[in-house]
Design a protein around this motif. Structure first.
Motif, PDB file in Angstrom:
ATOM      1  N   LYS A   1       0.977   3.964  -2.950  1.00  0.00           N
ATOM      2  CA  LYS A   1       0.537   5.326  -2.649  1.00  0.00           C
ATOM      3  C   LYS A   1       1.583   6.364  -3.055  1.00  0.00           C
ATOM      4  O   LYS A   1       1.259   7.404  -3.620  1.00  0.00           O
ATOM      5  N   HIS A   2       2.842   6.111  -2.766  1.00  0.00           N
ATOM      6  CA  HIS A   2       3.884   7.117  -2.976  1.00  0.00           C
ATOM      7  C   HIS A   2       4.720   6.897  -4.229  1.00  0.00           C
ATOM      8  O   HIS A   2       5.435   7.804  -4.649  1.00  0.00           O
TER       9      HIS A   2
ATOM     10  N   ARG B   1       0.834  -1.212   0.000  1.00  0.00           N
ATOM     11  CA  ARG B   1       0.000   0.000   0.000  1.00  0.00           C
ATOM     12  C   ARG B   1       0.865   1.257   0.000  1.00  0.00           C
ATOM     13  O   ARG B   1       0.601   2.206  -0.732  1.00  0.00           O
TER      14      ARG B   1
END
Length: 90
Positions: A68-69, A64
């Protein structure tokens, strides 16, 4: 399966050593700082089920976070994660 993971851990350690030594040399020759980070922790598990649940959650959390980044563009960084029991003499 665990023995394959141990072999991969050795390969990861060798790559970390090689990469970090190269980055130290690069930073010294170019007179610049190379951004990096490291984390080390020790955790105890009540039993094998708790250890297994931790590993599953850790991998999912990392997926995750990277999703996300992470980006298809920009500067690349290598992220490494390892989990293993310490040697008895530690």
């Amino acid at each position: 399966r665990d023995q394959v993971s141990l072999a991969q851990l050795v390969e990861l350690g060798e790559r970390l050593q090689r990469d970090s030594a190269g980055l130290i040399d690069l930073a010294a020759s170019e007179g610049r700082k190379v951004p990096s980070a490291s984390v080390s922790a020790e955790v105890r598990f009540a039993d094998e089920a708790a250890r297994s649940a931790f590993m599953v959650e850790l991998v999912e959390s990392l997926k995750r976070l990277l999703s996300k980044h992470g980006s298809a563009q920009g500067e690349r960084y290598r992220v490494a994660l390892a989990a293993y029991p310490p040697l008895e003499e530690e």
